[in-house]
Design a protein around this motif. Structure first.
Motif, PDB file in Angstrom:
ATOM      1  N   HIS A 296      43.969  33.332  41.112  1.00  0.00           N
ATOM      2  CA  HIS A 296      43.809  34.783  41.122  1.00  0.00           C
ATOM      3  C   HIS A 296      43.879  35.352  42.536  1.00  0.00           C
ATOM      4  CE1 HIS A 296      39.880  32.996  41.821  1.00  0.00           C
ATOM      5  NE2 HIS A 296      39.485  34.119  42.369  1.00  0.00           N
ATOM      6  N   ARG A 338      38.421  39.044  36.183  1.00  0.00           N
ATOM      7  CA  ARG A 338      38.572  40.431  36.631  1.00  0.00           C
ATOM      8  C   ARG A 338      39.961  40.691  37.209  1.00  0.00           C
ATOM      9  NH1 ARG A 338      32.977  40.027  38.212  1.00  0.00           N
ATOM     10  NH2 ARG A 338      33.578  39.185  40.231  1.00  0.00           N
ATOM     11  N   VAL A 339      40.459  39.757  38.027  1.00  0.00           N
ATOM     12  CA  VAL A 339      41.767  39.956  38.659  1.00  0.00           C
ATOM     13  C   VAL A 339      42.878  39.948  37.617  1.00  0.00           C
ATOM     14  CG1 VAL A 339      43.384  39.045  40.349  1.00  0.00           C
ATOM     15  CG2 VAL A 339      40.930  38.914  40.787  1.00  0.00           C
ATOM     16  N   ALA A 341      42.641  40.713  34.503  1.00  0.00           N
ATOM     17  CA  ALA A 341      42.534  41.917  33.680  1.00  0.00           C
ATOM     18  C   ALA A 341      43.176  43.114  34.366  1.00  0.00           C
ATOM     19  CB  ALA A 341      41.062  42.197  33.372  1.00  0.00           C
ATOM     20  N   GLU A 342      43.093  43.165  35.686  1.00  0.00           N
ATOM     21  CA  GLU A 342      43.704  44.273  36.420  1.00  0.00           C
ATOM     22  C   GLU A 342      45.228  44.195  36.413  1.00  0.00           C
ATOM     23  OE1 GLU A 342      42.026  43.947  40.256  1.00  0.00           O
ATOM     24  OE2 GLU A 342      39.996  44.564  39.654  1.00  0.00           O
ATOM     25  N   VAL A 343      45.776  42.988  36.416  1.00  0.00           N
ATOM     26  CA  VAL A 343      47.227  42.821  36.555  1.00  0.00           C
ATOM     27  C   VAL A 343      47.954  42.962  35.223  1.00  0.00           C
ATOM     28  CG1 VAL A 343      49.052  41.191  37.209  1.00  0.00           C
ATOM     29  CG2 VAL A 343      46.994  41.397  38.610  1.00  0.00           C
ATOM     30  N   ASP A 345      46.303  43.592  31.953  1.00  0.00           N
ATOM     31  CA  ASP A 345      45.591  44.271  30.880  1.00  0.00           C
ATOM     32  C   ASP A 345      45.206  43.290  29.768  1.00  0.00           C
ATOM     33  OD1 ASP A 345      44.382  46.299  29.516  1.00  0.00           O
ATOM     34  OD2 ASP A 345      46.224  47.055  28.594  1.00  0.00           O
ATOM     35  N   LEU A 370      34.255  41.865  31.163  1.00  0.00           N
ATOM     36  CA  LEU A 370      35.607  42.388  30.957  1.00  0.00           C
ATOM     37  C   LEU A 370      35.682  43.507  29.929  1.00  0.00           C
ATOM     38  CD1 LEU A 370      37.798  39.149  30.968  1.00  0.00           C
ATOM     39  CD2 LEU A 370      37.206  40.655  32.868  1.00  0.00           C
TER      40      LEU A 370
END
Length: 401
Positions: A296, A338-339, A341-343, A345, A370
């Motif tokens: 990540h 978290r990382v 999920a940001e990239v 979805d 999340l």
């Protein structure tokens, strides 16, 4: 006179002796010589016009061996070797996915000992003072429930135990089950979405860091979908690991799912694009895309993962993005989550290695972190050890009912 007669006699004797020698010599020459054993000469056999001469065994071409009787086994020509084509691997019929977690409940035994039994033991004490409740908190934190969920659970347990007054083992188990279910969540949508609603297959993207078991999870998920009656195309978009495509193809062949792959070190987005294209042309129900594991913290690799998703969406929207997490990493896995999920979805979590070596509380903390549900859990190395997550069965396994 006598001398003359003697000379004549001697001459006659000499001449007679010489004549005997000549006659004896002639007689010896007339006798046939003794027969010596000689190799039998093999007659030459001429083949009909237009046919080649048969070579003699160990001899010259054009000379056939002498017929000495019935041919021996060694003289027979070798039988032709028939190479049978390899039979295609037998198509397996996976067991139904529904109820797997119930059947695999014993795999959570160690998590049960760490969380459920420990809590029940503490709550069964005659006096529940502050020290006891601190021990309850320690058990929950050790089980990777997380700080905020732990404080919430302890507060609610203290209040309900105070109100109840008496606490039988049955009452305590029912109370703990109810509170854990509330934390795990019974109202979350845990369906793996594989229906696009368009004329294209459902598209599922599987992502995660190195070593979490993404490729194996993708293969096992194919078995889950096939068990539910869906046709599957696999996209081997992990082009950085040489064995990944072979491994995924082996999983697919076992259930009759075709695998789309590209050259080693090729463009993963291109492979994913081709998989969706071929899945659409073949009328498949679902396309599962296995992506390469990546840290990540590697910005370039994370950007590439985003590119894979964007390229695929040129065909159709991605219906599900499953993040595979190793349950044994505990709270460290939340930073990774978290990382990702940001990239891309993330829409669902797959927790692997939740088979007694992990702590069950990670289910609660990762969902809180999340805001997406745990949809699948891996409970062993077997091909059908990937189970749809069922909150009730999971909590029952933790508290030993």
């Amino acid at each position: 006179m006598e001398i003359v007669i003697l000379a004549v006699v001697i001459a006659v004797v000499v001449i007679g002796a010489l004549g005997g020698l000549v006659i004896g010599s002639r007689r010896k020459k007339r006798q046939p010589p003794p027969q010596a054993e000689a190799p039998t000469e093999t007659p030459e056999i001429t083949a009909p016009p237009g046919q080649p001469q048969a070579p003699e065994a160990g001899g010259e071409p054009g000379r056939a061996p002498q017929d000495t009787g019935p041919a021996t086994a060694e003289a027979e020509p070798p039988a032709p070797v028939v190479i049978e084509p390899e039979a295609p691997p037998a198509i397996e019929v996976p067991e139904p996915a529904a109820g797997r977690l119930v059947r695999l409940r014993a795999r959570l035994s160690r998590s049960q000992n760490a969380l459920g039994k420990g809590l029940l033991t503490l709550l069964s004490r005659e006096h529940l003072d502050d020290d006891t409740w601190e021990e309850v908190e320690d058990i929950l934190l050790t089980a990777d429930v997380g700080v905020a969920p732990t404080q919430e659970l302890v507060g609610r347990l203290r209040e309900r135990v105070r109100v109840l007054g008496t606490r039988t083992p049955e009452e305590l188990r029912a109370l703990l089950r109810e509170e854990l279910l509330a934390l795990v969540g019974t109202d979350l949508d845990r369906t793996v979405h594989t229906e696009s609603g368009l004329d294209t297959p459902g598209i599922v993207l599987v992502v995660g860091v190195n070593g979490t078991g993404k490729t194996t999870t993708t293969g096992k998920l194919a078995r889950v979908l096939v068990a539910d009656g869906q046709s599957v195309i696999l996209g081997a978009a992990d082009t950085f690991r040489a064995a990944a495509a072979d491994q995924l193809q082996t999983w697919g062949e076992r259930v009759g799912a075709r695998t789309v792959r590209g050259p080693e070190a090729g463009d993963p987005a291109s492979v994913a694009f081709d998989a969706v294209k071929q899945g659409t042309e073949a009328g498949a129900d679902v396309v599962l895309i296995d992506t390469a594991g990546r840290l990540h913290t590697k910005t370039g690799l994370m950007d590439e993962l985003g590119k894979v998703k964007r390229v695929v969406e040129k065909h159709a929207p991605v219906d599900e993005v499953l993040l595979v997490l190793d349950a044994t990493t505990g709270q460290n896995g939340l930073v990774q989550a978290r990382v990702f999920a940001e990239v891309v979805d993330v829409s669902g979590i797959v927790l692997t290695k939740l088979d007694g070596t992990a702590k069950g509380g990670i289910v609660i903390s990762v969902q809180r972190e999340l805001g997406v549900p745990v949809k699948l859990v891996g409970l062993g190395e077997g091909p059908d050890d990937l189970a749809p997550f069922e909150p009730g069965a999971f909590v029952d396994a933790l508290i030993g009912t």
